[in-house]
Design an enzyme around this catalytic site. Sequence first.
Site, short mmCIF file in Angstrom:
data_model
loop_
_atom_site.label_atom_id
_atom_site.label_comp_id
_atom_site.label_asym_id
_atom_site.label_seq_id
_atom_site.Cartn_x
_atom_site.Cartn_y
_atom_site.Cartn_z
N LYS A 157 -7.75 -4.99 -8.45
CA LYS A 157 -7.30 -6.07 -9.32
C LYS A 157 -6.08 -6.79 -8.78
O LYS A 157 -5.94 -8.00 -8.91
CB LYS A 157 -6.99 -5.50 -10.71
CG LYS A 157 -6.53 -6.55 -11.71
CD LYS A 157 -6.33 -5.95 -13.09
CE LYS A 157 -5.93 -7.02 -14.09
NZ LYS A 157 -5.74 -6.48 -15.44
N LYS A 176 -0.90 -1.47 1.73
CA LYS A 176 -1.35 -2.00 0.44
C LYS A 176 -0.70 -3.36 0.22
O LYS A 176 0.52 -3.48 0.23
CB LYS A 176 -0.99 -1.04 -0.69
CG LYS A 176 -1.46 -1.52 -2.07
CD LYS A 176 -0.90 -0.67 -3.21
CE LYS A 176 -1.59 0.66 -3.29
NZ LYS A 176 -1.17 1.39 -4.54
N LEU A 224 1.99 2.92 3.35
CA LEU A 224 1.58 4.22 2.84
C LEU A 224 1.01 5.13 3.92
O LEU A 224 0.47 4.66 4.92
CB LEU A 224 0.51 4.04 1.75
CG LEU A 224 0.96 3.35 0.46
CD1 LEU A 224 -0.25 2.89 -0.33
CD2 LEU A 224 1.82 4.29 -0.37
N GLU A 225 1.13 6.41 3.69
CA GLU A 225 0.49 7.40 4.54
C GLU A 225 -1.03 7.18 4.50
O GLU A 225 -1.59 6.87 3.45
CB GLU A 225 0.83 8.80 4.02
CG GLU A 225 0.17 9.94 4.76
CD GLU A 225 0.49 11.29 4.13
OE1 GLU A 225 -0.09 12.30 4.59
OE2 GLU A 225 1.32 11.34 3.19
N TYR A 226 -1.68 7.34 5.64
CA TYR A 226 -3.12 7.17 5.72
C TYR A 226 -3.81 8.50 5.44
O TYR A 226 -3.66 9.46 6.19
CB TYR A 226 -3.51 6.65 7.11
CG TYR A 226 -5.00 6.60 7.36
CD1 TYR A 226 -5.85 5.94 6.47
CD2 TYR A 226 -5.56 7.20 8.48
CE1 TYR A 226 -7.21 5.88 6.70
CE2 TYR A 226 -6.92 7.14 8.73
CZ TYR A 226 -7.74 6.49 7.83
OH TYR A 226 -9.09 6.43 8.05
N ALA A 227 -4.56 8.57 4.35
CA ALA A 227 -5.34 9.76 4.00
C ALA A 227 -6.79 9.50 4.42
O ALA A 227 -7.53 8.79 3.75
CB ALA A 227 -5.25 10.05 2.51
N ASP A 272 -0.42 10.88 -15.21
CA ASP A 272 -1.74 10.27 -15.01
C ASP A 272 -2.53 11.00 -13.93
O ASP A 272 -3.13 10.39 -13.05
CB ASP A 272 -1.60 8.79 -14.66
CG ASP A 272 -2.91 8.01 -14.86
OD1 ASP A 272 -3.76 8.49 -15.65
OD2 ASP A 272 -3.08 6.96 -14.25
N ASP A 290 -0.93 8.14 -6.67
CA ASP A 290 -0.55 7.03 -7.55
C ASP A 290 0.54 7.48 -8.51
O ASP A 290 0.34 8.41 -9.28
CB ASP A 290 -1.77 6.54 -8.33
CG ASP A 290 -1.54 5.18 -8.98
OD1 ASP A 290 -0.46 4.99 -9.55
OD2 ASP A 290 -2.44 4.33 -8.91
#
EC number: 2.7.11.1
Length: 407
Positions: A157, A176, A224-227, A272, A290
């Site tokens: 979104k 991101k 961000l860290e790449y998972a 969450d 998150d």
Amino acid sequence: MTPTGPSHHSMAPKRVLPAASQSNMYGNIRSASTTSTTASTSSQALRLLQNAKTSKNADNRIAHAERQGPPSAHPAAMQKPAARVAPSNENRPDPAARQHQHQQQLQQQKATGHDRVLKESQAGNSTTTTMTSTQSKEANKWSLANFDIGRPLGKGKFGNVYLAREKKSKFIVALKVLFKSQLQKAKVEHQLRREIEIQSHLRHDHILRLYGYFYDDTRVYLILEYAARGELYKEMQAQKAGHFDEDRSAVYIYQLAKALLYCHEKKVIHRDIKPENLLLDLKGDLKIADFGWSVHAPSSRRATLCGTLDYLPPEMIEGKTHDEKVDLWSLGVLCYEFLVGKPPFESQGNTETYRKITKVEFTFPKHVSEGARDLICKLLKHNPSHRLSLEGVIAHAWIQEKISQRS
């Protein structure tokens, strides 16, 4: 960006993510197969980066992806993986050499340490950002010019996520990209600020790292860290039975309990926890990804309604104040969903789900063992003070039995 006011959370339909979770587009990254090996996952990631050098600059690559259409406002769009397009063969390195090189890169990143590599690439400038009066100064240490941008990995979104590589260090990350206009329209700027503030300070093996952020006139970028193995929820859906076996479930609950214990020691309540907010790294280990609904609450009890309906604890539904014990309830719901493939209080309508949660009314399928049932029942207590502690979860006989079998 500045907050527009207090959060107003409206109850979402079942399995529809709240606004903060919709921004977790990075969760769409996953390997082509749940049985992918380290080598094949590494090769896949490098293929996604293949055309980065052919773009005039990183901004052109992102702009091109954005011209393919605006991010969908519907949460279901997040579940659609990015289209795979074969990279050009021009100047393409030998596949075996490329695979070996990328595997070494990811292993070196882990061994060297995430902070050190990125900090050295910035010639001594700290890349860990804090939401203080120095916000603009910190953010300006990075720009899009620092990165080779690969293919888009997910769309949601508020923007998109791209596989990226920091040019100087060759460090692989997930970038991101969030649209300011979308954030402002949804009035969730404050959630983003909170997510950055909290996640940038957390250092744990089972928490996804936020290395830094920067922004321009129209977008905010999170480094961000790449998972590599992507969203745990999709991994679970891909299982033949539609759920994990007990060995795997216990390992994930153990890893999550360790991460939450660390968060609670830092006075951070997640609020969450659910499969969609959990990722898997190259080795298959769990990462909390998150923190949009998280709060840093060192001395106060919260009264905000947040999280996903199936995972809401009784105290939130009943409008009571809550503390870190909401995460214990979510852990019990998650353990049940790992083992069964659906949440324990899932119903046709919200009213019935509310009723089941407040009455703690659920049943177990026959295949769930007594040990797993015992753990879940000790977590799903109406009275928060009666819930099993995280230390108790880690030491639980069912968890310890499965962990010892793994080692």
